[in-house]
Design an enzyme around this catalytic site. Structure first.
Site, PDB file in Angstrom:
ATOM      1  N   GLU A 289       4.824  -5.050   7.085  1.00  0.00           N
ATOM      2  CA  GLU A 289       4.078  -3.819   7.955  1.00  0.00           C
ATOM      3  C   GLU A 289       4.572  -3.617   9.381  1.00  0.00           C
ATOM      4  O   GLU A 289       4.493  -2.513   9.553  1.00  0.00           O
ATOM      5  CB  GLU A 289       2.664  -4.136   7.773  1.00  0.00           C
ATOM      6  CG  GLU A 289       1.810  -3.800   6.334  1.00  0.00           C
ATOM      7  CD  GLU A 289       1.712  -5.319   5.765  1.00  0.00           C
ATOM      8  OE1 GLU A 289       2.699  -6.141   5.813  1.00  0.00           O
ATOM      9  OE2 GLU A 289       0.964  -5.255   4.835  1.00  0.00           O
TER      10      GLU A 289
ATOM     11  N   GLU B 188      -0.522  -9.254  -0.216  1.00  0.00           N
ATOM     12  CA  GLU B 188      -2.066  -9.353   0.037  1.00  0.00           C
ATOM     13  C   GLU B 188      -2.662  -9.528  -1.183  1.00  0.00           C
ATOM     14  O   GLU B 188      -3.574 -10.445  -1.452  1.00  0.00           O
ATOM     15  CB  GLU B 188      -2.452  -8.482   1.025  1.00  0.00           C
ATOM     16  CG  GLU B 188      -1.465  -8.573   2.314  1.00  0.00           C
ATOM     17  CD  GLU B 188      -2.080  -7.386   3.268  1.00  0.00           C
ATOM     18  OE1 GLU B 188      -1.452  -6.239   2.785  1.00  0.00           O
ATOM     19  OE2 GLU B 188      -2.619  -7.511   4.654  1.00  0.00           O
TER      20      GLU B 188
ATOM     21  N   ALA C  48       0.992  -1.350  -0.030  1.00  0.00           N
ATOM     22  CA  ALA C  48       0.076  -0.076  -0.082  1.00  0.00           C
ATOM     23  C   ALA C  48       0.844   1.132  -0.006  1.00  0.00           C
ATOM     24  O   ALA C  48       2.065   1.338   0.612  1.00  0.00           O
ATOM     25  CB  ALA C  48      -0.909   0.036   1.441  1.00  0.00           C
TER      26      ALA C  48
ATOM     27  N   GLY D   7       0.631  -4.657   1.058  1.00  0.00           N
ATOM     28  CA  GLY D   7      -0.509  -4.926   0.501  1.00  0.00           C
ATOM     29  C   GLY D   7      -0.275  -5.598  -1.074  1.00  0.00           C
ATOM     30  O   GLY D   7      -1.197  -6.063  -1.771  1.00  0.00           O
TER      31      GLY D   7
HETATM   32  N1  CAA Z   1       4.673   3.387  -0.966  1.00  0.00           N
HETATM   33  C1  CAA Z   1       5.021   4.402  -1.260  1.00  0.00           C
HETATM   34  N2  CAA Z   1       6.146   4.610  -2.052  1.00  0.00           N
HETATM   35  C2  CAA Z   1       6.925   3.541  -2.296  1.00  0.00           C
HETATM   36  C3  CAA Z   1       6.622   2.353  -1.670  1.00  0.00           C
HETATM   37  C4  CAA Z   1       5.429   2.252  -0.738  1.00  0.00           C
HETATM   38  N3  CAA Z   1       4.857   1.052  -0.412  1.00  0.00           N
HETATM   39  N4  CAA Z   1       7.808   1.398  -2.050  1.00  0.00           N
HETATM   40  C5  CAA Z   1       8.379   2.023  -2.517  1.00  0.00           C
HETATM   41  N5  CAA Z   1       7.959   3.395  -2.817  1.00  0.00           N
HETATM   42  C6  CAA Z   1       8.896   4.543  -3.492  1.00  0.00           C
HETATM   43  C7  CAA Z   1       9.929   5.054  -2.698  1.00  0.00           C
HETATM   44  O1  CAA Z   1       9.676   5.882  -1.682  1.00  0.00           O
HETATM   45  C8  CAA Z   1      10.930   5.582  -3.436  1.00  0.00           C
HETATM   46  O2  CAA Z   1      10.283   6.684  -4.137  1.00  0.00           O
HETATM   47  P1  CAA Z   1      11.365   8.132  -4.204  1.00  0.00           P
HETATM   48  O3  CAA Z   1      12.201   7.806  -5.441  1.00  0.00           O
HETATM   49  O4  CAA Z   1      10.434   9.284  -4.551  1.00  0.00           O
HETATM   50  O5  CAA Z   1      12.088   8.168  -3.017  1.00  0.00           O
HETATM   51  C9  CAA Z   1      10.745   4.826  -5.006  1.00  0.00           C
HETATM   52  O6  CAA Z   1       9.608   4.214  -4.607  1.00  0.00           O
HETATM   53  C10 CAA Z   1      11.680   3.547  -5.164  1.00  0.00           C
HETATM   54  O7  CAA Z   1      11.873   2.941  -3.924  1.00  0.00           O
HETATM   55  P2  CAA Z   1      13.404   2.902  -3.142  1.00  0.00           P
HETATM   56  O8  CAA Z   1      14.228   4.024  -3.489  1.00  0.00           O
HETATM   57  O9  CAA Z   1      13.033   2.494  -1.710  1.00  0.00           O
HETATM   58  O10 CAA Z   1      13.823   1.540  -3.866  1.00  0.00           O
HETATM   59  P3  CAA Z   1      14.762   0.307  -3.188  1.00  0.00           P
HETATM   60  O11 CAA Z   1      15.194  -0.572  -4.429  1.00  0.00           O
HETATM   61  O12 CAA Z   1      15.805   0.949  -2.628  1.00  0.00           O
HETATM   62  O13 CAA Z   1      13.915  -0.513  -2.222  1.00  0.00           O
HETATM   63  C11 CAA Z   1      11.965  -1.517  -1.734  1.00  0.00           C
HETATM   64  C12 CAA Z   1      12.902  -1.284  -2.876  1.00  0.00           C
HETATM   65  C13 CAA Z   1      12.703  -2.733  -0.867  1.00  0.00           C
HETATM   66  C14 CAA Z   1      10.686  -2.337  -2.292  1.00  0.00           C
HETATM   67  C15 CAA Z   1      11.386  -0.383  -0.819  1.00  0.00           C
HETATM   68  O14 CAA Z   1      10.999   0.757  -1.703  1.00  0.00           O
HETATM   69  C16 CAA Z   1      10.716  -0.795   0.278  1.00  0.00           C
HETATM   70  O15 CAA Z   1      10.974  -1.220   1.210  1.00  0.00           O
HETATM   71  N6  CAA Z   1       9.263  -0.155  -0.073  1.00  0.00           N
HETATM   72  C17 CAA Z   1       8.348  -0.356   0.976  1.00  0.00           C
HETATM   73  C18 CAA Z   1       7.836  -1.637   1.189  1.00  0.00           C
HETATM   74  C19 CAA Z   1       6.737  -1.894   2.215  1.00  0.00           C
HETATM   75  O16 CAA Z   1       6.845  -1.672   3.358  1.00  0.00           O
HETATM   76  N7  CAA Z   1       5.475  -2.272   1.863  1.00  0.00           N
HETATM   77  C20 CAA Z   1       4.323  -2.240   2.825  1.00  0.00           C
HETATM   78  C21 CAA Z   1       3.541  -1.199   2.573  1.00  0.00           C
HETATM   79  S1  CAA Z   1       2.253  -0.985   3.911  1.00  0.00           S
HETATM   80  C22 CAA Z   1       1.145  -1.838   3.331  1.00  0.00           C
HETATM   81  O17 CAA Z   1       1.104  -2.435   2.518  1.00  0.00           O
HETATM   82  C23 CAA Z   1      -0.080  -1.867   4.551  1.00  0.00           C
HETATM   83  C24 CAA Z   1      -1.068  -2.960   4.171  1.00  0.00           C
HETATM   84  O18 CAA Z   1      -1.243  -4.115   4.321  1.00  0.00           O
HETATM   85  C25 CAA Z   1      -2.481  -2.421   3.564  1.00  0.00           C
END
Ligand code: CAA
Length: 258
Positions: free
Chosen positions: A132, A112, A64, A109
């Protein structure tokens, strides 16, 4: 701006989530768009399979959208979770077979979403997880429930409580995926799977999914009664007559989906 692309390939439709700036993360407009497409495709009786994938090389769906959730009030967060459930329900109870073609990160998400699909195949570079708890929240799009149903309580708890990311091969071993393929073969393999399914009687495929899926939420006796009713319904179809006659006549069946 459209964040979801739809493509038709014979009896399959491909939904591609395309938000490269956020690794295909699901913000609310993208979720609404995806749900609208899924619900529209659910009405299309010519389809047998719906494939779901992410645009680009890196991510299926990175979760998400965290930026969009940062300042949510509790009731808004609850509504967000419910919107996620509604989206996933459109896939789970779709009359079509849904296949997640996981081309990269499937996190939070994103995983999921993939777990709400009937089948999951992944490229060998994909990574899956429910991170999460590392963000101070819990999985809110069905993850606290579906992961345990798919891989068992102990393994689900380990994955969810550590927030650890696992490679596709490990997810295959855990039973979370049905196949892992080289990156450049993913769509070809997903379409071949859809094609294989589409060769069967379409009504039978639909009822088999329906019986299994709905049955999971019922006590066993009720689920078996439901199965018997679905089995009976097959005998009201042309495809049952054709399928069984073709077997007796040692020829391939010509199913008509009725
Ligand atoms: N939401 C918003 N933006 C996201 C994102 C997310 N889930 N995942 C990645 N992005 C964005 C980053 O912020 C970044 O944006 P900027 O260039 O503007 O800074 C861009 O995508 C590229 O990401 P990274 O620079 O972080 O890329 P990376 O290769 O270094 O890492 C990754 C990749 C490991 C997937 C890392 O992006 C990451 O950990 N993302 C988050 C994953 C996460 O925690 N997901 C769970 C979300 S909460 C959820 O899903 C709740 C639910 O159950 C409903």
């Amino acid at each position: 701006m459209a964040n979801v692309r739809v493509e038709r390939r014979g009896k399959a439709a491909i939904l591609t989530i395309d938000r490269p700036q956020a690794l295909n993360a699901l913000d609310r407009p993208t979720m609404e768009e995806l749900r609208a497409h899924a619900e529209a495709l659910n009405q299309d009786r010519d389809l047998v399979c719906v494939l779901l994938t992410g645009a680009g090389e890196k991510a299926f769906v990175a979760g998400a959208d965290i930026r969009a959730m940062l300042d949510l009030a509790p009731l808004d967060a609850q509504a967000h979770s419910e919107a996620g459930h509604a989206l996933l329900r459109a896939l789970l109870h779709s009359p079509h077979v849904t296949i997640a073609a996981i081309n990269g990160y499937a996190l939070g998400g994103g995983l999921e979403l993939a777990m709400a699909c009937d089948l999951r195949i992944a490229s060998e570079t994909a990574q899956l997880g429910l991170p999460e708890v590392g963000l101070g929240v819990i999985p809110g799009f069905g993850g606290t429930q579906r992961l345990a149903r798919l891989i068992g309580e102990a393994r689900a708890k380990e994955l969810m409580l550590t927030g650890e990311r696992i490679p596709a091969q490990r997810a295959l071993e855990l039973g979370l995926l049905s196949k892992v393929v080289p990156k450049d073969q993913l769509m070809k393999e997903a379409l071949a799977l859809a094609e294989r399914i589409a060769q069967n009687g379409p009504v039978a495929v639909r009822l088999a999914k329906h019986s299994l899926q709905r049955g999971l939420d019922m006590p066993l006796d009720a689920a078996l009664a439901f199965e018997a009713a679905c089995f009976g319904a097959c005998f009201a179809t042309h495809d049952q007559k054709e399928g069984m006659r073709a077997f007796m006549e040692k020829r391939p069946p010509k199913f008509e989906g009725r």
